[in-house]
Design an enzyme around this catalytic site. Structure first.
Site, PDB file in Angstrom:
ATOM      1  N   GLU A  78      63.242 -58.497  45.726  1.00  0.00           N
ATOM      2  CA  GLU A  78      64.287 -57.486  45.914  1.00  0.00           C
ATOM      3  C   GLU A  78      63.831 -56.663  47.114  1.00  0.00           C
ATOM      4  O   GLU A  78      62.895 -55.885  47.008  1.00  0.00           O
ATOM      5  CB  GLU A  78      64.417 -56.658  44.629  1.00  0.00           C
ATOM      6  CG  GLU A  78      65.745 -55.981  44.499  1.00  0.00           C
ATOM      7  CD  GLU A  78      65.726 -54.625  45.138  1.00  0.00           C
ATOM      8  OE1 GLU A  78      66.020 -54.553  46.355  1.00  0.00           O
ATOM      9  OE2 GLU A  78      65.414 -53.648  44.450  1.00  0.00           O
TER      10      GLU A  78
ATOM     11  N   CYS B  41      66.678 -48.963  48.809  1.00  0.00           N
ATOM     12  CA  CYS B  41      66.949 -50.220  49.496  1.00  0.00           C
ATOM     13  C   CYS B  41      68.443 -50.497  49.569  1.00  0.00           C
ATOM     14  O   CYS B  41      68.916 -51.149  50.495  1.00  0.00           O
ATOM     15  CB  CYS B  41      66.227 -51.359  48.796  1.00  0.00           C
ATOM     16  SG  CYS B  41      66.407 -51.295  47.018  1.00  0.00           S
TER      17      CYS B  41
ATOM     18  N   LYS C 283      51.087 -54.191  39.964  1.00  0.00           N
ATOM     19  CA  LYS C 283      50.459 -53.268  40.909  1.00  0.00           C
ATOM     20  C   LYS C 283      51.476 -52.240  41.379  1.00  0.00           C
ATOM     21  O   LYS C 283      52.458 -52.576  42.026  1.00  0.00           O
ATOM     22  CB  LYS C 283      49.911 -53.989  42.131  1.00  0.00           C
ATOM     23  CG  LYS C 283      49.047 -53.034  42.982  1.00  0.00           C
ATOM     24  CD  LYS C 283      48.803 -53.531  44.387  1.00  0.00           C
ATOM     25  CE  LYS C 283      49.869 -53.140  45.363  1.00  0.00           C
ATOM     26  NZ  LYS C 283      49.880 -51.713  45.728  1.00  0.00           N
TER      27      LYS C 283
ATOM     28  N   GLU D  71      66.405 -51.192  58.812  1.00  0.00           N
ATOM     29  CA  GLU D  71      66.376 -50.299  57.667  1.00  0.00           C
ATOM     30  C   GLU D  71      65.482 -49.096  57.997  1.00  0.00           C
ATOM     31  O   GLU D  71      64.310 -49.258  58.340  1.00  0.00           O
ATOM     32  CB  GLU D  71      65.809 -51.038  56.452  1.00  0.00           C
ATOM     33  CG  GLU D  71      65.837 -50.199  55.190  1.00  0.00           C
ATOM     34  CD  GLU D  71      65.362 -50.969  53.968  1.00  0.00           C
ATOM     35  OE1 GLU D  71      64.377 -51.694  54.075  1.00  0.00           O
ATOM     36  OE2 GLU D  71      66.004 -50.815  52.903  1.00  0.00           O
TER      37      GLU D  71
END
Lengths: 294, 477
Positions: free
Chosen positions: B258, B292, B184, B389
């Protein structure tokens, strides 16, 4: 009785000249000699160049000159080029199959199988190029505050005596692993059936493989092998096709401590996954130390 | 007034044909979704719709898994590795051939600069398939046992920051190891995944080996929770990663994650300052900071902080923000309104908590989602902008005095994905790298990637590695 009355052919075929492959070019032997090549049934196929000792020396010079460039390519780039060789061979499939069938006296269908296996072998080694370091290299757990790391590096210029009985698949099986690791090669084709080697050289020449990485000689094993085995600028020697000369050639190679692969190493050329068995003899291991500390 | 103005240098859109609507890619064909729900995907640089895609329902996801299971059992796992590899080589070649088209499509759908899609994303995508193609017949040499077996059907959910590259990171190793996939793509960036579906057709990949189901969070949940998934692979936020870990708990599914990061970029006093400035810039402003592993916390040694920041600001003033398709653009559009809101919220929190923000005077286009490159100084470890983040072009600057302090601050985070170390002294670099709790440490460089190099995090940045020999483990039993 056939009709021997002369008649004008509709078209005269253009025949190929089978030459050496040296430094990316296709010269005839500097000696000006050639020798007749016949099929397994004794039918004349073509004249191949009869290379000389001087051609051997020229080939070694070309291979040495190509070494820094080829070994300096990224492993990924070498893999891409090896894959391109497979693509180029696929485009010349009919020509290879014809030559293999004539040389080995096999049916067209079997010859096609041999060609497929030879093409797939390039694809196989294309995949090895950027994996060697991860399979043969290591981070070494030394007892001390050091970073310590070992990596395979190509040995240099390799002399290869192609196996006599398998003029295409055997040839690819010994040549591909050598250049996969970043070595350059001087290859002596099988004496009796050298034509597939010359055709392979023509595929190599259109594969983005830099000139000089592979140099192909055709001629007499007894004339070409000793100067190659004794040459001081050759670092490794594959004796796959050396036959009875193997012992004598190994002795010559000892003069400069060449890495020698004796005949018989994994010589089932049809084995699809030879692993790193034929690569390992053509790499050196380099270990780097560096202290760790502020 | 500058002596020389930049002239626009736009890459042409005409190389790409975007269909008005896309169906799901199941069992080798584009097939209508059972649900009527559609998702419009926008160009974030001008907010114009590009196309609409289906939102796959549970029934659609079921069909995709059924196709993947069939393909796994009948075609893909019985196929010799060398032949599997040849399909992957074909895919790599087609990607190389269509690289520019895919780069433009990615820039349109994602908002990232063409300079990056063209020179970084696409070459890496092709290289990733090429690299893994070569593993397909060499798995016995990968160090995971003498006869490694594929797991079965892999459920894969990928993010919007590197849409096609993350697809490559997921699909290439899964296929090379003999698994089939249901993937997806992200809700806001489905188009290159659908172009990839066409590439699978062009490569004559057997039907069902790759299935692509578009949709939003609901579709993603259906994919990762599907009872017929043998393996789940997810790249995205740590929050969603934890949800997935809970969902697969107690099952026999294998999982790799991840997730987020808050990478520390440590600059010692002996660093080559100009190089470090370049590395800091690419560390945080590459891909608008939607990375990331971004170096979002700059840890600079106190004695050189002032000089470094002066040079850093001068460098940032030269960055060009604007049209992603312009070849001169350094910073493109923020991918979505939602992400822009998140960046704005955290930047406001930075100011509110006492840090001071700086941005260059940079013109912002009227339409689209944009955020200027921003540097916060006076940041403490307690500030939200040092802990959370941001996933945007926002750098938080902290200082340190000793190497021990640098390491302590770098490791003071729930995350552990990446870190950077800038010093001219090799022993200090290695000392620092050995103490950093992060999966990737870049020294005197930042944000470099290679299919041969394992990537993945420590701590709450996830588990498992992608790339290299180590990445194969995630798909082998």
């Amino acid at each position: 009785m056939a009709d021997r009355t002369p008649s004008a052919p509709a078209r005269v075929a253009v025949r190929r000249t089978y030459k050496l492959y040296l430094g990316g070019a296709f010269p005839r032997s500097e000696s000006g000699r050639s020798y007749p090549v016949t099929s397994s049934r004794g039918v004349h196929l073509a004249n191949a160049a009869l290379a000389s000792r001087k051609d051997v020396r020229d080939a070694v010079v070309a291979a040495r000159k190509a070494f820094p460039g080829w070994s300096g390519r990224t492993a990924c780039n070498r893999g891409q080029i090896l894959y391109r060789i497979a693509e180029m061979m696929e485009g010349r499939r009919a020509q290879f199959a014809g030559e293999v069938a004539a040389a080995q006296g096999m049916s067209e269908a079997r010859a096609q199988g041999v060609v497929s296996a030879a093409i797939d072998r390039w694809v196989y080694y294309a995949g090895w190029a950027d994996k060697l370091g991860q399979v043969l290299g290591a981070a070494n757990p030394v007892s001390g505050p050091y970073f310590n790391h070992s990596q395979p590096e190509p040995t240099g210029v390799a002399g290869i005596l192609a196996p006599a009985g398998s003029p295409l698949l055997g040839l690819v099986a010994v040549l591909a692993p050598v250049i996969t690791a970043g070595n350059t090669a001087v290859l002596v084709a099988g004496e009796r059936a050298p034509l597939p080697a010359v055709t392979l050289a023509e595929a190599l020449a259109t594969s983005d493989l830099p000139g000089g990485v592979v140099n192909v000689l055709t001629g007499r094993l007894s004339e070409l092998a000793p100067p190659l085995a004794g040459h001081a600028d050759v670092n490794a020697l594959d004796l796959a096709g050396a036959g009875e000369l193997a012992g004598e050639l190994e002795e010559l190679a000892a003069g400069t401590l060449k890495r020698v692969v004796r005949p018989g190493l994994h010589d089932d050329w049809s084995a699809a996954d030879p692993g790193v068995a034929r690569i390992r003899p053509f790499v050196e291991t380099k270990t780097v130390w560096h202290p760790m500390g502020v | 007034m500058e002596i020389f103005d930049y002239a626009p240098a736009p890459e042409s859109r005409s190389i790409v044909t975007i269909r008005p609507a896309y169906d799901l890619f199941i069992d080798g064909e584009f097939t209508e979704a059972k649900s009527d729900e559609r998702i419009v995907t926008l160009n974030p640089a001008d907010e114009e719709p590009l196309s609409e895609v289906a939102a796959a329902s549970d029934a659609d996801v079921d069909r995709a898994f059924a196709a993947a299971r069939r393909a796994f059992e009948r075609v893909w796992s019985p196929l010799p590795g060398a032949e599997r590899g040849k399909y992957l080589f074909r895919i790599a070649r087609i990607i190389q051939e269509r690289a520019r088209e895919l780069a433009v499509l990615e820039s349109l759908d994602n908002g990232k600069p063409i300079k990056e899609t063209r020179d970084i994303d696409l070459p890496l995508v092709a290289a990733h398939f090429f690299y893994h193609a070569g593993w397909a017949d060499k798995l016995a040499h990968a160090g995971v046992g003498p006869s490694p077996r594929p797991l079965g059907v892999a459920a894969q959910v990928i993010p919007w920051n590197f849409p096609l590259l993350m697809l490559a990171w997921k699909v290439a190793p899964a296929l090379a190891t003999g698994n089939t996939v249901v993937l997806k793509p992200a809700e806001t960036t489905p188009l290159t995944a659908l172009a990839f579906a066409e590439i699978c057709q062009e490569a004559e990949l057997p039907p069902g080996v790759v299935n692509i189901v578009t949709g939003a969070g609901g579709t993603g949940r259906a994919v990762v929770a599907h009872p017929d998934a043998d393996k789940v692979a997810f790249t995205g936020s740590t929050g969603v990663g934890k949800e997935i870990a809970r969902a697969v708990a107690g099952t026999s599914k294998r999982l790799t994650l991840e997730l987020g990061g808050k990478g520390a970029n440590i600059v010692y006093d002996d660093a080559a300052v100009d190089q470090a400035v370049e590395g800091i810039v690419s560390g945080i402003f590459f891909n608008q900071g939607h990375v990331c592993c971004a170096g979002s916390r700059l840890l600079v040694q106190e004695s050189i902080a002032e000089e470094l920041l002066t040079r850093l600001r001068a460098r940032i003033e030269r960055l060009r923000l604007g049209d992603p398709l312009d070849k001169n653009t350094d910073i493109g559009a923020i991918n979505s309104a939602a992400q822009l809101a998140r960046i704005r919220e955290l930047a406001a929190a930075g100011e509110a908590e006492g840090a001071s923000g700086w941005s260059p005077a940079c013109p912002i286009p009227e339409r689209g989602y944009w955020f200027p490159p921003t540097v916060f100084t006076g940041v403490t470890q307690a500030h939200r902008i040092a802990r959370e983040e941001i996933f945007g072009p926002v750098l938080s600057v902290l200082t340190f005095r000793t190497p021990e302090e640098a390491v302590a601050k770098a490791n003071n985070t729930q995350y552990g994905l990446s870190a950077g170390v800038w010093t001219e002294k090799g022993s200090r670099m290695l000392w620092t790298a050995s103490r950093l709790r992060a999966g990737v440490v870049w020294s005197n460089t930042f944000n470099v990637f290679d299919p041969a190099s394992p990537f993945g995090g420590y701590k709450e940045s996830g588990y498992g590695r992608e790339g290299g020999r180590h990445g194969l483990e995630a798909y082998l039993g």
